[in-house]
Enzyme design. Structure first.
Site, short mmCIF file in Angstrom:
data_model
loop_
_atom_site.label_atom_id
_atom_site.label_comp_id
_atom_site.label_asym_id
_atom_site.label_seq_id
_atom_site.Cartn_x
_atom_site.Cartn_y
_atom_site.Cartn_z
N TYR A 1 -19.13 -21.99 -3.90
CA TYR A 1 -19.37 -21.24 -2.43
C TYR A 1 -18.74 -21.60 -0.30
CZ TYR A 1 -19.22 -17.40 0.57
OH TYR A 1 -18.95 -15.64 1.70
N PHE B 1 10.34 -10.98 10.72
CA PHE B 1 9.33 -10.58 9.59
C PHE B 1 8.84 -9.64 9.24
CE2 PHE B 1 7.18 -11.36 5.54
CZ PHE B 1 8.66 -10.69 5.03
N PHE C 1 11.63 2.95 1.39
CA PHE C 1 12.36 1.77 0.37
C PHE C 1 11.15 1.21 -1.09
CE2 PHE C 1 10.14 -2.24 1.15
CZ PHE C 1 9.97 -2.69 2.93
N ARG D 1 18.68 -4.37 0.82
CA ARG D 1 17.97 -4.27 2.59
C ARG D 1 19.30 -3.80 3.11
NH1 ARG D 1 13.32 -4.12 1.83
NH2 ARG D 1 11.98 -6.04 2.28
C1 LIG Z 1 6.38 -13.46 2.70
C2 LIG Z 1 6.95 -13.92 4.57
C3 LIG Z 1 5.38 -13.63 5.09
C4 LIG Z 1 4.31 -13.09 4.53
O1 LIG Z 1 3.63 -14.24 3.91
P1 LIG Z 1 2.82 -12.82 2.44
O2 LIG Z 1 1.80 -14.73 1.38
O3 LIG Z 1 3.78 -12.27 1.67
O4 LIG Z 1 1.44 -12.37 3.24
C5 LIG Z 1 5.65 -13.94 6.43
N1 LIG Z 1 6.77 -14.30 6.79
C6 LIG Z 1 8.08 -14.55 5.93
C7 LIG Z 1 9.06 -15.24 6.94
C8 LIG Z 1 8.09 -14.29 5.03
O5 LIG Z 1 8.69 -14.31 4.31
#
Ligand SMILES: *Cc1c(COP(=O)(O)O)cnc(C)c1O
Length: 464
Positions: free
Chosen positions: A78, A130, A455, A388
């Site tokens: 843990y 993003f 989507f 997209r």
């Molecule tokens: C996938 C992604 C994230 C988020 O990460 P996760 O592991 O899916 O939570 C953040 N920034 C970018 C540019 C990504 O491609």
């Protein structure tokens, strides 16, 4: 003309394959049935109905024998797991940061960083956005401002380092709003939504200089750090003789911290982290990680997953691997261009984007050309891709009108170490055949439209 035997242009796989997963070939008749059942939405297809699955590069990576061996030495304690100590050592060595906070994936790190580093009403400039990053910034009272260079928004413009921050835009924002009203600058390497476009070292250095002058921190989205480093080695003056490891070290010397999704360049299936230099911020991050993720020495990851990530980070820095990775993606782009198929240029680090506007120029944007094209690619070759375009862009919250994005694309995303060049040939041939019969691609209309992030779950039927 593509010379597929040119090893400099298209390096062979720098690995051999000792474990395989059989993929099913599905007949065209069954593919037609499957896409109808999925309401012409590739997100709703079953994975086993896909011959080549290019939906995403997130968590779809093939791990190495060393990573699988690492899984077996997971120390599932843990607290104080030895795998944490190993991951911490690797992150410090590779990126040069002082502190590590592991999280279950990238968005876990974004949640913590946004909570501790943004005050209500502060601005968060970034090189495009993003989805999850921006969500967490706004959820914590931040105001996102896009400061990427204008060229990033022009699909057909083939220029290097399309992901760079426009320093004039950033400086203007600082002058207008005041440095104290900027939470931090969020710099993504590479820029996912711009098509996997890289940022130059010069740009990182200049952003750092400008921000230091004003006492503003720079936080990287490090998700595709290795792919970005390869573009620098290949295309930026002065870096040809440097190793990827050296380039990565320099890149992150211009950052105060970073969020990372291990599911991309970490070459694992799950995991992520937040890395920081500032002691005070680190203290706050540790207080929050126990609330959302777990103890600061596992942060939502099993010991075995931290081990696999530590090894994956090291493997992503191997010059032969990353050169192969970026060039394999480019190979698909080159084959498509050879067939005259319109794509976004230059090819990015993790995906090729078809320009659906030009591919389906007989359809209006209201007939969802990219959605229709993604469905047709599946029917044609059993290849799964992602829309997209207008469907992903959604509606304006106030007016209820559709957003009409400039880019209307289909994304073919390449998982790491999963598919061979021959698989990509099949993808290219599929697109070629379809391109020759493109007038047969019928437009779509909604039969079900969810209110949020439509989507993922929307359903469609053909327009007669
Ligand atoms: C996938 C992604 C994230 C988020 O990460 P996760 O592991 O899916 O939570 C953040 N920034 C970018 C540019 C990504 O491609």
């Amino acid at each position: 003309m593509v010379d597929i035997f040119d090893l400099k242009q298209y390096p062979a796989e720098p690995f051999k394959i000792k474990s395989v997963e059989t993929i099913k070939t599905v007949t065209k008749e069954d593919r037609i049935k499957a896409i109808e059942e999925a309401g012409y939405n590739t997100f709703l297809l079953k994975s086993e109905d896909c011959y080549i699955d290019l939906l995403t590069d997130s968590g779809t990576n093939a791990m190495s024998d060393k990573q699988w061996a690492g899984i077996m030495v997971g120390d599932e304690a843990y607290a104080g797991s030895k795998n944490f100590l190993k991951l911490e050592k690797v992150v410090k060595e590779v990126f040069g940061f002082k502190h590590l906070v592991p999280t279950h994936q990238g968005r876990g790190a974004e949640n913590i960083l946004s909570s501790i580093a943004i005050k209500e009403g502060q601005y968060v400039p970034g090189n495009m956005y993003f989805t999850t990053t921006r969500y967490h910034q706004e959820h914590n009272g931040g105001i996102f401002v896009d400061v990427i260079r204008d060229e990033a928004h022009d699909a057909a413009l083939d220029v290097p380092f399309k992901g760079n921050i426009d320093l004039n835009k950033l400086e203007k924002l600082i002058d207008e709003k005041g440095a104290e009203n900027i939470a931090y600058v969020c710099l993504a390497v590479t820029v996912n939504l711009a098509g996997g476009q890289p940022v130059s070292m010069k740009n990182m250095r200049e952003v750092h200089e400008l921000c230091s002058k004003h006492g503003i921190k720079v936080m990287y989205d490090a998700t595709r750090f290795a792919e970005n480093a390869y573009f620098i080695k290949e295309q930026e003056e002065g870096y040809q003789d440097k190793s990827i490891r050296e380039i990565v070290k320099e890149m992150f010397s211009y950052a105060d911290g970073a969020t990372m999704s291990g599911k991309k360049d970490g070459i694992v299936n799950i995991g992520g982290f937040l890395a920081l230099n500032d002691d005070e911020l680190f203290g706050k991050a540790k207080e929050l990680v126990v609330v959302y993720e777990g103890m600061p020495s596992y942060g939502g990851m099993a010991g075995r997953d931290m081990e696999a990530l530590a090894i994956g980070l090291e493997e992503s820095l191997q010059d032969s691997y990353i050169e192969y990775r970026v060039k394999q993606v480019r190979y698909l782009g080159d084959r498509l261009k050879e067939y005259g198929i319109p794509i976004i240029e230059p090819a990015g680090g993790h995906a090729i984007f078809l320009d659906a506007r030009r591919f389906c120029d007989h359809l209006t944007q209201d007939e969802f050309p990219a959605q229709a094209l993604a469905a047709a690619i599946y029917v044609e070759g059993g290849v799964r891709s992602m829309e997209r375009g207008i469907v992903s862009a959604g509606r304006d919250v106030k007016t209820g009108e559709n957003h009409y994005p400039k880019l209307e694309t289909v994304r073919l995303t390449i998982p790491r170490r999963v598919y061979t060049y021959k698989h990509l040939d099949i993808v290219a041939e599929t697109c070629k055949h379809l391109y020759e019969h493109r007038k047969d691609i019928k437009g779509l209309k909604f039969t079900y439209e969810p209110a949020q992030l439509r989507f993922f779950t929307a359903r469609f039927e053909h327009i007669d």
